[in-house]
Design a protein around this motif. Sequence first.
Motif, PDB file in Angstrom:
ATOM      1  N   ARG A  55      -0.438 -12.001   4.065  1.00 21.04           N
ATOM      2  CA  ARG A  55       0.999 -12.337   4.012  1.00 21.04           C
ATOM      3  C   ARG A  55       1.203 -13.469   5.007  1.00 21.04           C
ATOM      4  O   ARG A  55       0.861 -13.328   6.191  1.00 21.04           O
ATOM      5  CB  ARG A  55       1.851 -11.131   4.430  1.00 21.04           C
ATOM      6  CG  ARG A  55       1.586  -9.888   3.640  1.00 21.04           C
ATOM      7  CD  ARG A  55       2.326  -9.919   2.282  1.00 21.04           C
ATOM      8  NE  ARG A  55       1.779  -8.917   1.385  1.00 21.04           N
ATOM      9  CZ  ARG A  55       0.839  -9.129   0.461  1.00 21.04           C
ATOM     10  NH1 ARG A  55       0.312 -10.331   0.314  1.00 21.04           N
ATOM     11  NH2 ARG A  55       0.404  -8.174  -0.319  1.00 21.04           N
ATOM     12  N   LYS A  86       2.815 -16.287  -4.777  1.00 22.10           N
ATOM     13  CA  LYS A  86       2.063 -15.972  -6.010  1.00 22.10           C
ATOM     14  C   LYS A  86       1.012 -14.900  -5.770  1.00 22.10           C
ATOM     15  O   LYS A  86       0.627 -14.179  -6.683  1.00 22.10           O
ATOM     16  CB  LYS A  86       1.378 -17.234  -6.534  1.00 22.10           C
ATOM     17  CG  LYS A  86       2.339 -18.168  -7.207  1.00 22.10           C
ATOM     18  CD  LYS A  86       1.681 -18.938  -8.322  1.00 22.10           C
ATOM     19  CE  LYS A  86       2.768 -19.557  -9.182  1.00 22.10           C
ATOM     20  NZ  LYS A  86       2.318 -20.102 -10.412  1.00 22.10           N
ATOM     21  N   GLU A 103       1.366 -12.384  -3.800  1.00 21.06           N
ATOM     22  CA  GLU A 103       2.007 -11.198  -3.227  1.00 21.06           C
ATOM     23  C   GLU A 103       1.460  -9.880  -3.789  1.00 21.06           C
ATOM     24  O   GLU A 103       1.313  -8.893  -3.073  1.00 21.06           O
ATOM     25  CB  GLU A 103       3.512 -11.265  -3.475  1.00 21.06           C
ATOM     26  CG  GLU A 103       4.313 -10.912  -2.252  1.00 21.06           C
ATOM     27  CD  GLU A 103       5.714 -11.472  -2.356  1.00 21.06           C
ATOM     28  OE1 GLU A 103       6.298 -11.380  -3.447  1.00 21.06           O
ATOM     29  OE2 GLU A 103       6.207 -12.005  -1.333  1.00 21.06           O
ATOM     30  N   ARG A 104       1.159  -9.884  -5.106  1.00 23.59           N
ATOM     31  CA  ARG A 104       0.724  -8.628  -5.718  1.00 23.59           C
ATOM     32  C   ARG A 104      -0.764  -8.343  -5.513  1.00 23.59           C
ATOM     33  O   ARG A 104      -1.273  -7.321  -5.926  1.00 23.59           O
ATOM     34  CB  ARG A 104       1.079  -8.634  -7.207  1.00 23.59           C
ATOM     35  CG  ARG A 104       2.501  -8.089  -7.415  1.00 23.59           C
ATOM     36  CD  ARG A 104       2.876  -8.108  -8.872  1.00 23.59           C
ATOM     37  NE  ARG A 104       3.111  -9.469  -9.328  1.00 23.59           N
ATOM     38  CZ  ARG A 104       3.154  -9.843 -10.599  1.00 23.59           C
ATOM     39  NH1 ARG A 104       2.974  -8.959 -11.536  1.00 23.59           N
ATOM     40  NH2 ARG A 104       3.390 -11.085 -10.928  1.00 23.59           N
ATOM     41  N   ASN A 105      -1.459  -9.301  -4.899  1.00 24.16           N
ATOM     42  CA  ASN A 105      -2.891  -9.084  -4.645  1.00 24.16           C
ATOM     43  C   ASN A 105      -3.052  -8.344  -3.303  1.00 24.16           C
ATOM     44  O   ASN A 105      -2.701  -8.865  -2.252  1.00 24.16           O
ATOM     45  CB  ASN A 105      -3.597 -10.453  -4.575  1.00 24.16           C
ATOM     46  CG  ASN A 105      -5.087 -10.330  -4.393  1.00 24.16           C
ATOM     47  OD1 ASN A 105      -5.578  -9.322  -3.883  1.00 24.16           O
ATOM     48  ND2 ASN A 105      -5.809 -11.350  -4.809  1.00 24.16           N
ATOM     49  N   PRO A 106      -3.542  -7.090  -3.348  1.00 20.67           N
ATOM     50  CA  PRO A 106      -3.593  -6.291  -2.109  1.00 20.67           C
ATOM     51  C   PRO A 106      -4.544  -6.874  -1.056  1.00 20.67           C
ATOM     52  O   PRO A 106      -4.461  -6.531   0.116  1.00 20.67           O
ATOM     53  CB  PRO A 106      -4.092  -4.932  -2.593  1.00 20.67           C
ATOM     54  CG  PRO A 106      -4.786  -5.198  -3.886  1.00 20.67           C
ATOM     55  CD  PRO A 106      -4.119  -6.389  -4.497  1.00 20.67           C
TER      56      PRO A 106
END
Length: 402
Positions: free
Chosen positions: A184, A175, A177-180
């Motif tokens: 990871r 969820k 993943e799109r937060n820079p």
Amino acid sequence: MSRVVIVGGGAAGLELASLLGRSVNKQDEVILVEGETHHYWKPRFHEIAAGTFDNDLDSLCYFSHGAKNGYRHYQGRMTNINREEKQLVVYKTNGETDTLAYDYLVIAVGAISNDFATKGALEHSLFLDTPEQARESWQQISALLRSGEQRTINIVGAGATGLELAAELAKVSGKLERNPHAARLTINLIEAADRVLPNSPLKMSQQAQSRLEKFNVNLLLNTRIASVDKQGMTTSEGITLDADLQFWAAGIKAPDWLKNIGGLESNNANQLVVQQTLATTQDPSIFSLGDCAAIPQADGSTVPPKAQAANRAAVHLAKSLLGLMQGKTLTPFVYKDGGMVVAIGHNYAISTMMNDRLILKGRLVRRLYDTIFRLHQKTVSGFLTMSRLIIAKRLKCIFQPN
Ligand SMILES: Cc1cc2nc3c(=O)[nH]c(=O)nc-3n(C[C@H](O)[C@H](O)[C@H](O)COP(=O)(O)OP(=O)(O)OC[C@H]3O[C@@H](n4cnc5c(N)ncnc54)[C@H](O)[C@@H]3O)c2cc1C
């Protein structure tokens, strides 16, 4: 007048305290000895650790719940028993030791993970045995997720606890993943047996395995951990598995302090040995149920350490103990296994039914998983409160920002 003291307000103890508290005569007394202020449903501890648990709607305050349901919450931890005096020794939160008299004592203190005396496991792993440990895990995971780098988490044990934790963390990581700024996550799920859920039917293991692979969880099967240190784990074959955080979720045992407490009989896993009536083999006024008890069945098997079994034993003992207080004899607890449900992420679960002949999976089965928690809520707080909580949760899901 009789005083029933129940130790441990978990899946078994809280249900028993609620059922007895609402049913005993006015002159009788029910006391729940529990170290925590709030009750959390243990099968959801992995959600606390992953930051997806709803504290407002899914926890319960013992103090106010007890006042409404006819029992008294005594905050403290049992440390010993004096069977001759029929007294319990309790360590209170202010550091003092107290004694508490009982006519009937029920011990339902649950189980903890078994580190099998693995070198360094206790010092360098996180555990999910208590709400405090689950909260501490979230503190560490939260910091890790905010690091914005590649991070690794090792989880030892691919039973229900380890598997549910791995899936929940993978889902949270996905969820973000799109937060820079989010890390990871690489999640290693390590299991000594040749499959996940080793005590479940093969088909259930296979389906859980393929779901975990979809979530990019690394499965390390046939892998036994020999030691744990700050940097990671070393397998019995000398392979090192470095990690930023490590969890130990393999095997269970009753707490060490329970072993032969007050001269009561216990087994290798520190569980108190009871008769089928749930009375301990050495003392007819002391009972035990849930994960900390070895409960025999007529066919020679013992009741498995599962939430469902703890709940059913509590319902049985409530009736049986009420009967005993009215001069009747105790009845044997006969356990009928209703299968097993394991959650794999927030929207998916796998379940066995009909004596493991039927395996179901998917979103609807995840609802079934929630049903076990809701049934527990219904037993402890009543149908109306359970319904209100379901509606409040639905509304919260609809209206809160994603
Ligand atoms: C992450 C996780 C996932 C799980 N998933 C599942 C699942 O999917 N399905 C399933 O069936 N089971 C599952 N389980 C197992 C399930 O939670 C247990 O079988 C169940 O909670 C046992 O109930 P219990 O009442 O015996 O013990 P618990 O629910 O553990 O309650 C014990 C209580 O005793 C209290 N206590 C401990 N020591 C003392 C003391 N000295 N004095 C006073 N109080 C004390 C504790 O604070 C606690 O409140 C899971 C467990 C975990 C950790």
